[in-house]
Motif scaffolding. Structure first.
Motif, mmCIF file in Angstrom:
data_model
loop_
_atom_site.group_PDB
_atom_site.id
_atom_site.type_symbol
_atom_site.label_atom_id
_atom_site.label_comp_id
_atom_site.label_asym_id
_atom_site.label_seq_id
_atom_site.Cartn_x
_atom_site.Cartn_y
_atom_site.Cartn_z
ATOM 1 N N LYS A 1 31.146 20.617 -6.987
ATOM 2 C CA LYS A 1 32.267 20.164 -7.826
ATOM 3 C C LYS A 1 33.300 19.432 -6.989
ATOM 4 O O LYS A 1 33.600 19.834 -5.872
ATOM 5 C CB LYS A 1 32.922 21.359 -8.539
ATOM 6 N N LYS A 2 33.837 18.360 -7.568
ATOM 7 C CA LYS A 2 34.919 17.600 -6.950
ATOM 8 C C LYS A 2 35.961 17.285 -8.013
ATOM 9 O O LYS A 2 35.651 17.232 -9.204
ATOM 10 C CB LYS A 2 34.392 16.298 -6.336
ATOM 11 N N VAL A 3 37.203 17.054 -7.568
ATOM 12 C CA VAL A 3 38.299 16.747 -8.486
ATOM 13 C C VAL A 3 39.009 15.475 -8.022
ATOM 14 O O VAL A 3 39.297 15.325 -6.838
ATOM 15 C CB VAL A 3 39.313 17.912 -8.567
ATOM 16 N N PHE A 4 39.265 14.583 -8.983
ATOM 17 C CA PHE A 4 39.973 13.338 -8.709
ATOM 18 C C PHE A 4 41.189 13.234 -9.628
ATOM 19 O O PHE A 4 41.190 13.782 -10.725
ATOM 20 C CB PHE A 4 39.066 12.125 -8.960
ATOM 21 N N SER A 5 42.196 12.512 -9.200
ATOM 22 C CA SER A 5 43.342 12.240 -10.066
ATOM 23 C C SER A 5 42.973 11.118 -11.036
ATOM 24 O O SER A 5 42.324 10.146 -10.653
ATOM 25 C CB SER A 5 44.561 11.821 -9.241
ATOM 26 N N THR A 6 43.372 11.278 -12.296
ATOM 27 C CA THR A 6 43.144 10.226 -13.279
ATOM 28 C C THR A 6 44.190 9.133 -13.100
ATOM 29 O O THR A 6 45.389 9.407 -13.145
ATOM 30 C CB THR A 6 43.234 10.778 -14.713
ATOM 31 N N CYS A 7 43.728 7.912 -12.890
ATOM 32 C CA CYS A 7 44.648 6.782 -12.709
ATOM 33 C C CYS A 7 44.997 6.209 -14.076
ATOM 34 O O CYS A 7 44.167 5.546 -14.704
ATOM 35 C CB CYS A 7 44.004 5.714 -11.830
ATOM 36 N N ILE A 8 46.191 6.486 -14.551
ATOM 37 C CA ILE A 8 46.616 5.952 -15.846
ATOM 38 C C ILE A 8 47.675 4.866 -15.698
ATOM 39 O O ILE A 8 48.063 4.239 -16.676
ATOM 40 C CB ILE A 8 47.152 7.071 -16.770
ATOM 41 N N SER A 9 48.117 4.627 -14.478
ATOM 42 C CA SER A 9 49.201 3.665 -14.265
ATOM 43 C C SER A 9 48.768 2.236 -14.591
ATOM 44 O O SER A 9 49.613 1.384 -14.891
ATOM 45 C CB SER A 9 49.699 3.726 -12.812
ATOM 46 N N ARG A 10 47.459 1.965 -14.543
ATOM 47 C CA ARG A 10 46.955 0.634 -14.877
ATOM 48 C C ARG A 10 46.095 0.663 -16.138
ATOM 49 O O ARG A 10 45.190 -0.151 -16.312
ATOM 50 C CB ARG A 10 46.178 0.057 -13.691
ATOM 51 N N GLY A 11 46.393 1.626 -17.006
ATOM 52 C CA GLY A 11 45.733 1.675 -18.299
ATOM 53 C C GLY A 11 44.233 1.857 -18.203
ATOM 54 O O GLY A 11 43.724 2.595 -17.343
ATOM 55 N N LEU A 12 43.482 1.150 -19.062
ATOM 56 C CA LEU A 12 42.039 1.331 -19.147
ATOM 57 C C LEU A 12 41.336 1.014 -17.835
ATOM 58 O O LEU A 12 40.372 1.698 -17.465
ATOM 59 C CB LEU A 12 41.466 0.461 -20.273
ATOM 60 N N GLU A 13 41.790 -0.008 -17.112
ATOM 61 C CA GLU A 13 41.137 -0.356 -15.852
ATOM 62 C C GLU A 13 41.209 0.804 -14.860
ATOM 63 O O GLU A 13 40.241 1.083 -14.143
ATOM 64 C CB GLU A 13 41.765 -1.617 -15.257
#
Length: 287
Positions: A30-42
């Motif tokens: 298992k690994k965890v990443f931060s969701t990048c929402i600052s640039r929307g869908l991209e």
């Protein structure tokens, strides 16, 4: 289930993407990443690709649990709030299938967590409500391993208080605005609570600090009101509470108990969505 069935499972939320290899119903890596929402869908697409590349070449399918209203047949995102900006209308299943070259099954994260908790508990016959209390609020009713209600991912957007707080879904008074982890943080901010870590907050609660206790009790009252509303909508014998707030459940669980049904904390914790995505994949592809 064959023990060598290695499935890449992705659980996408507004703040984190969890990626895991599951085989035989057990999480192997298992690994965890931060969701990048600052640039929307991209940014969201780049986050998903991080999950795909984490275990490249060692799995035979992609199982997805995602926030939002997810069509389990097409894998399309029918609707998502601004927690995942630009996500509405995204062909999630097709995107991941094309990028991985492997079959993909997608399901709403609340439904996935509900299936995961059901799988872990082995519960049969009774109606169970699973509710995630995280960035938002999701969940589903489950009986005999099947989702009875909740596939639209909108339990968090049922109206709890008429003419209540404006929600980012466009409605007012939604459960999500009162019973989510985000709602709890808003209460702390309004009360000018200075503690900035969960450990500090719950230590202050345990020692009876009035400002923190008031916030916890207000939030717990909202959760209890939501559970009562859900019970009146479709009675259940047991509710299981997961999501980020469940990590501190030992402090507040007694405050939300009700006599008509039992209330328990999730056994799978943050892994329930991953396991539920796996269960959904296995059902879809009958493997």
């Amino acid at each position: 289930m064959r023990e060598d069935d290695r499935i890449l499972c992705l659980d996408l939320g507004g703040t984190k993407l969890r990626a895991a290899i599951i085989s035989g119903g057990e999480i192997k890596e298992k690994k965890v990443f931060s969701t990048c929402i600052s640039r929307g869908l991209e940014g969201i697409k780049e986050t998903l690709l991080l999950g795909l590349s984490a275990y490249e070449g060692v799995f035979r399918g992609v199982a997805v649990s995602s926030a939002g209203n997810i069509d389990p047949e097409s894998g399309n995102v029918i609707y998502a709030t601004d927690n995942l900006p630009g996500y509405t209308g995204f062909p999630l299943g097709r995107f991941l299938q094309e990028k991985s070259g492997m079959p993909c099954a997608c399901i709403n994260d609340g439904c996935a967590a509900a299936l995961g908790e059901y799988y872990l508990s082995g519960q049969e016959g009774e109606v169970m409500l699973f509710l995630t209390l995280g960035t938002g609020v999701g969940g589903a009713y489950v009986k005999d391993g099947k989702i009875l209600f909740g596939t639209d991912g909108m339990l968090g957007h049922k109206t709890l208080f008429a003419d209540g707080l404006k929600c980012n879904c466009g409605r007012s008074g939604c459960v999500e605005k009162y019973a989510s982890g985000s709602a709890f943080r808003s209460l702390l901010k309004t009360a000018d609570v200075k503690y900035d870590t969960p450990d500090a907050i719950w230590s202050a609660f345990a020692r009876g600090e009035s400002s923190v206790c008031s916030c916890v009790e207000s939030w717990a009252d909202n959760v209890k009101a939501a559970l009562t509303m859900y019970y009146e909508f479709l009675p259940f014998s047991r509710v299981v509470l997961g999501g980020g707030m469940s990590d501190s459940g030992k402090y507040w669980l007694d405050l939300v108990r009700e006599e008509n049904f039992s209330v328990d904390l999730a056994r799978g914790g943050d892994d329930a969505g991953l396991i539920g995505a796996y269960v959904n994949f296995k059902k879809k592809f009958q493997s």
